[in-house]
Design a protein around this motif. Structure first.
Motif, PDB file in Angstrom:
ATOM      1  N   TYR A  63       0.831  -1.202   0.000  1.00 27.11           N
ATOM      2  CA  TYR A  63       0.000   0.000   0.000  1.00 27.11           C
ATOM      3  C   TYR A  63       0.870   1.258   0.000  1.00 27.11           C
ATOM      4  N   ARG A  66       2.177   1.687  -3.472  1.00 30.65           N
ATOM      5  CA  ARG A  66       1.185   2.201  -4.401  1.00 30.65           C
ATOM      6  C   ARG A  66       0.981   3.696  -4.223  1.00 30.65           C
ATOM      7  N   ARG A  67       0.941   4.181  -2.981  1.00 33.78           N
ATOM      8  CA  ARG A  67       0.725   5.616  -2.766  1.00 33.78           C
ATOM      9  C   ARG A  67       1.826   6.432  -3.432  1.00 33.78           C
ATOM     10  N   GLN A  70       1.451   6.111  -7.387  1.00 36.28           N
ATOM     11  CA  GLN A  70       0.301   6.820  -7.944  1.00 36.28           C
ATOM     12  C   GLN A  70       0.612   8.282  -8.266  1.00 36.28           C
ATOM     13  N   GLN A  71       1.721   8.786  -7.768  1.00 40.93           N
ATOM     14  CA  GLN A  71       2.126  10.156  -8.086  1.00 40.93           C
ATOM     15  C   GLN A  71       2.947  10.229  -9.378  1.00 40.93           C
ATOM     16  N   TYR A  75       3.417   5.436 -14.163  1.00 41.02           N
ATOM     17  CA  TYR A  75       2.537   4.430 -13.557  1.00 41.02           C
ATOM     18  C   TYR A  75       1.085   4.676 -13.965  1.00 41.02           C
ATOM     19  N   LYS A  76       0.662   5.935 -13.950  1.00 44.24           N
ATOM     20  CA  LYS A  76      -0.715   6.255 -14.342  1.00 44.24           C
ATOM     21  C   LYS A  76      -0.967   5.830 -15.792  1.00 44.24           C
ATOM     22  N   SER A  79      -1.055   1.940 -16.107  1.00 47.31           N
ATOM     23  CA  SER A  79      -2.289   1.376 -15.562  1.00 47.31           C
ATOM     24  C   SER A  79      -3.451   1.560 -16.522  1.00 47.31           C
ATOM     25  N   GLU A 316      -2.449  -5.020  -8.589  1.00 46.18           N
ATOM     26  CA  GLU A 316      -3.114  -4.331  -9.682  1.00 46.18           C
ATOM     27  C   GLU A 316      -4.343  -5.091 -10.178  1.00 46.18           C
ATOM     28  N   THR A 319      -7.025  -3.719  -7.915  1.00 51.01           N
ATOM     29  CA  THR A 319      -7.257  -2.280  -8.017  1.00 51.01           C
ATOM     30  C   THR A 319      -7.633  -1.825  -9.417  1.00 51.01           C
ATOM     31  N   ASN A 320      -7.286  -2.628 -10.456  1.00 53.82           N
ATOM     32  CA  ASN A 320      -7.422  -2.109 -11.812  1.00 53.82           C
ATOM     33  C   ASN A 320      -7.920  -3.129 -12.828  1.00 53.82           C
TER      34      ASN A 320
END
Length: 368
Positions: A63, A66-67, A70-71, A75-76, A79, A316, A319-320
């Motif tokens: 976790y 991932r935080r 995600q910045q 990665y964005k 995904s 993932e 989450t995705n």
């Protein structure tokens, strides 16, 4: 991918459909071999050092990774790309199935002297955990059914997973069943000769069929919730000359009598159901086993087998990728779950098996 097919029930893509499927295949392969390694570089060179500077320690779990990830724009973008490929994959194979659906249904029904059997239960209540979400983004999930005698869910699944697993469609795709049999059962229990075998959550029966060949004197059964999946599974098995008895049942509570089976197995099934259902499946496995019987549930590696970054990548799927139970299952202590179901600690094994494709597979084994 080529056009040679593994079995006669496999939907046959035309030129344009095959081009779209090969495009999705190529994108997925590019993501796996080129983009995912670059993502790890982003983590190692940017996210992890920044986290350590700010917290004076490395990340403690997936976790926290991932935080930080995600910045990152890379990665964005990856995904989003991964989700798009998943949806594109199903769309590319659904077109092939829809075009041939009447012929496929007729082919599935044209069995003069079937070797196995198929029993459906129109009164069976499908659990909401299987209907609320299109599992792994497959349109309609496993339980989609749109016409009389429908087999489309099975055909879409069977064709789609060749792209997902990046395999040629001439493969019979039974590596998990073969691994359980030949890398474990035949080695650890060489004299074991089960009379009745049950495969829980069998879907299209790809990993059920190896048991027919490995134990030719056994009766082999496969159960699943989805009628269209099972119609296709039965036709697929018959087209390959394999005798399997398929029935529509919930593995949490079947209609088989106590101590009916010498071997109860599943393959990549547990991660498709929530934790309470997993506990019920283990209890049902224990109830169904005859004295001296063996339970084996196979799935991908648990999080305790993985480094934190790899666990983050696995996560993932939840989450995705519309795999709501994937991560919860991988956090479980399945030995404890098996003990609660009735298995003795000294008769439990959890281990990893090396598959022929180089990947590792987790199994939990209990004997009664």
């Amino acid at each position: 991918m080529n056009k040679k097919l593994a079995h006669p029930m496999m939907p046959q893509a035309n030129h344009d459909e095959l081009a779209r499927q090969n495009f999705a295949y190529s994108l997925r392969k590019y993501m796996s071999t080129k983009m995912l390694p670059e993502l790890k570089v982003v983590y190692e060179e940017t996210v992890k050092p920044q986290f350590e500077r700010e917290n004076q320690r490395p990340p403690k779990d997936r976790y926290e990774i991932r935080r930080g990830m995600q910045q990152q724009q890379y990665y964005k973008w990856l995904s989003s790309f991964k989700r798009t490929i998943q949806e594109m994959m199903w769309e590319s194979v659904a077109t092939t199935v829809e075009r041939q659906l009447p012929e496929l249904i007729k082919q599935a029904k044209d069995r003069v002297a079937p070797q196995g059997t198929l029993k459906l239960d129109p009164e069976l209540k499908i659990p909401v955990y299987q209907t609320a979400v299109d599992i792994h983004c497959m349109p309609g999930g496993y339980n989609g059914e749109y016409t009389q005698d429908d087999i489309s869910a099975g055909a879409i699944y069977d064709l789609g997973v060749y792209i997902y697993g990046m395999r040629n469609r001439d493969s019979i795709r039974d590596v998990r069943g073969q691994t359980v049999i030949h890398k474990f059962l035949k080695q650890q229990y060489p004299s074991f000769q089960p009379r009745k075998i049950l495969d829980m959550g069998c879907t299209v029966g790809a990993n059920t069929l190896p048991y027919v060949d490995a134990y030719p004197n056994a009766e082999v059964y496969g159960i699943d919730l989805a009628p269209a999946i099972l119609r296709y599974a039965h036709a697929r098995a018959e087209s390959l000359g394999k005798r399997v008895h398929f029935s529509q049942q919930n593995a949490e509570k079947t209609n088989f009598p106590d101590e009916s089976f010498d071997l109860v197995v599943s393959h990549i099934f547990l991660h498709e159901i929530p934790v309470p259902a997993i506990r019920n499946v283990f209890r049902e496995s224990y109830r169904l086993l005859a004295p001296g019987g063996i339970m084996i549930h196979q799935d991908a590696r648990l999080y305790r087998h993985l480094d934190l970054y790899t666990a983050f990548l696995y996560d993932e799927e939840t989450t995705n990728n519309n795999e709501p139970f994937w991560s919860a299952m991988r956090d479980l202590d399945l030995v404890a779950v098996a003990r609660e179901a009735g298995f003795s600690t000294d008769k439990l094994i959890d281990t990893l098996l090396e598959q022929d494709n180089g990947r590792q597979s987790f199994i939990i084994v209990g004997t009664k």
